[in-house]
Design an enzyme around this catalytic site. Structure first.
Site, mmCIF file in Angstrom:
data_model
loop_
_atom_site.group_PDB
_atom_site.id
_atom_site.type_symbol
_atom_site.label_atom_id
_atom_site.label_comp_id
_atom_site.label_asym_id
_atom_site.label_seq_id
_atom_site.Cartn_x
_atom_site.Cartn_y
_atom_site.Cartn_z
ATOM 1 N N GLN A 151 -6.370 -1.533 3.072
ATOM 2 C CA GLN A 151 -5.592 -1.143 4.246
ATOM 3 C C GLN A 151 -6.261 0.036 4.940
ATOM 4 O OE1 GLN A 151 -1.751 1.069 4.627
ATOM 5 N NE2 GLN A 151 -0.967 -0.902 5.366
ATOM 6 N N GLY B 222 13.244 -2.800 1.243
ATOM 7 C CA GLY B 222 14.555 -2.960 0.633
ATOM 8 C C GLY B 222 14.651 -3.974 -0.482
ATOM 9 N N CYS C 22 3.136 3.215 9.207
ATOM 10 C CA CYS C 22 3.380 4.521 8.595
ATOM 11 C C CYS C 22 3.894 5.507 9.646
ATOM 12 C CB CYS C 22 2.111 5.067 7.957
ATOM 13 S SG CYS C 22 2.350 6.677 7.160
ATOM 14 N N PRO D 214 0.851 -1.194 0.000
ATOM 15 C CA PRO D 214 0.000 0.000 0.000
ATOM 16 C C PRO D 214 0.883 1.238 0.000
ATOM 17 C CG PRO D 214 0.050 -1.005 2.186
ATOM 18 C CD PRO D 214 0.805 -1.922 1.278
ATOM 19 N N ARG E 5 8.314 0.482 -3.681
ATOM 20 C CA ARG E 5 8.856 1.421 -4.672
ATOM 21 C C ARG E 5 9.460 0.703 -5.869
ATOM 22 N NH1 ARG E 5 6.345 6.149 -3.228
ATOM 23 N NH2 ARG E 5 5.674 5.580 -1.127
ATOM 24 N N HIS F 73 7.692 -4.764 7.806
ATOM 25 C CA HIS F 73 8.669 -3.874 7.175
ATOM 26 C C HIS F 73 9.927 -3.958 8.027
ATOM 27 C CE1 HIS F 73 9.525 0.190 5.043
ATOM 28 N NE2 HIS F 73 10.647 -0.400 5.395
#
Length: 337
Positions: free
Chosen positions: A65, A208, A95, A12, A229, A166
């Site tokens: 989400q 990563g 976040c 997300p 990303r 994460h």
């Protein structure tokens, strides 16, 4: 009915993974699990629900989400998501942005595991689809394993069995969201320890993962990987990973993706959607190919996009050196799944 599969997920991302981006990603990765941008409970309970929740049936499996910290509000929002057809409800506990902190949700929730447990229980009681959590490994510069182990343990006790980790801490003061994706060190070993300590859980690694080889390797070490990303900047990485995880699944060529997205754009533009929001996730499709710069320039040209003519996508395709004059049509690219 197919069992839920988290082997490949697309993260997300706020202002990125809207429904048009997800449709595009679905073409590239027929079996990936897609996630919405984080949507706050306030936006759903007091805003335009259809604008936030509408999606194309082709996006399945797709997860909603949520951002929030009030159990009752999260339960209502989760119920709305299930009624809208989402396959999973995911709680954002990762976040680190200041805006999210001001709302007392996101990564700062990791400091309140009892509250998170109450939120998870409320959502689990409200829906029948999986309720999952996306979290960091710690807050600020505390790298104690006990912190994340106890957090996951508290949520585990509610019945949650899917954790998207994460593999970085969230630094709540002094770092921007972008810096928080890059500066805190990656600690894959900590996520691996979580997998050993909670062997009956689905542990998805996020953070990563930059290319297909790294992602496929990680998918073999964990229960799945979540790309963020990397999928935005180089969308074809989703296809490259998919080919390794599901070798029997047929994937569309770039030409077939162009054809499908042009047809999709024509439908959406007719509904009043600006062409620019549909072409935006496509900019990286032909990265590393000759003519990629022309492709990006055409599909991001404000003057050309203002005309809202989906034929611009074909024009950009034909501009590629040695590209075919017309896309090679596939009756239904999404049927390849």
């Amino acid at each position: 009915m197919t069992s839920p599969d988290w082997r490949l997920c697309v993260a997300p991302m706020i202002d990125v993974t809207d429904r048009h981006c997800r449709y595009f990603h679905r073409l590239l990765a027929p079996r990936a699990r897609l996630y919405t941008e984080m949507i706050t409970t306030g936006a759903l309970l007091h805003g335009n629900v259809a604008r936030h929740l509408d999606f194309d049936a082709a996006e399945h499996p797709v997860a909603l989400q949520l951002g929030g910290s009030e159990p009752d509000a999260l339960a209502q929002a989760a119920r709305m998501g299930e009624q809208w057809g989402y396959d999973e409800i995911n709680l954002n506990c990762g976040c680190p942005s200041e805006r999210v902190q001001r709302g007392s949700f996101g990564a700062c929730l990791m400091a309140e595991p009892d509250l998170v447990a109450d939120c998870m229980k409320a959502m689990q009681d409200a829906v029948s689809v999986p309720v999952t959590v996306k979290h960091r490994l710690g807050l600020d510069y505390d790298e104690s394993y006990a912190f994340v182990r106890d957090f996951v343990g508290k949520i585990y006790d509610t019945g949650c069995r899917v954790f998207v980790a994460h593999a970085r801490n969230a630094v709540l003061k002094g770092l921007s969201p972008k810096d928080n994706r890059e500066i805190p060190p990656l600690r894959y070993d900590v996520v691996a320890q979580l997998k050993r300590d909670f062997p009956d859980c689905t542990i998805v690694l996020n953070g990563g993962l930059a290319d297909a080889a790294q992602s496929v390797h990680a998918a073999g070490q964990f229960d799945g990987v979540m790309l963020g990303r990397a999928a935005w900047h180089n969308p074809r990485v989703l296809s490259e990973v998919s080919m390794q995880l599901w070798p029997s699944v047929r994937l569309p060529s770039d030409a077939q993706v162009v054809d499908a997205m042009t047809a999709y754009a024509a439908d959406q533009v007719a509904r009043g959607v600006p062409l620019r929001v549909i072409t935006r996730p496509m900019l990286g499709l032909v990265n590393s190919q000759s003519g990629a710069r022309r492709w990006r320039r055409l599909l991001s040209d404000p003057t050309r996009l203002a005309a809202n003519d989906p034929a611009l996508i074909y024009e950009a395709w034909r501009s590629l050196r040695n590209g075919p004059r017309e896309p090679q049509l596939l009756d239904d690219p999404l049927a390849a799944a």
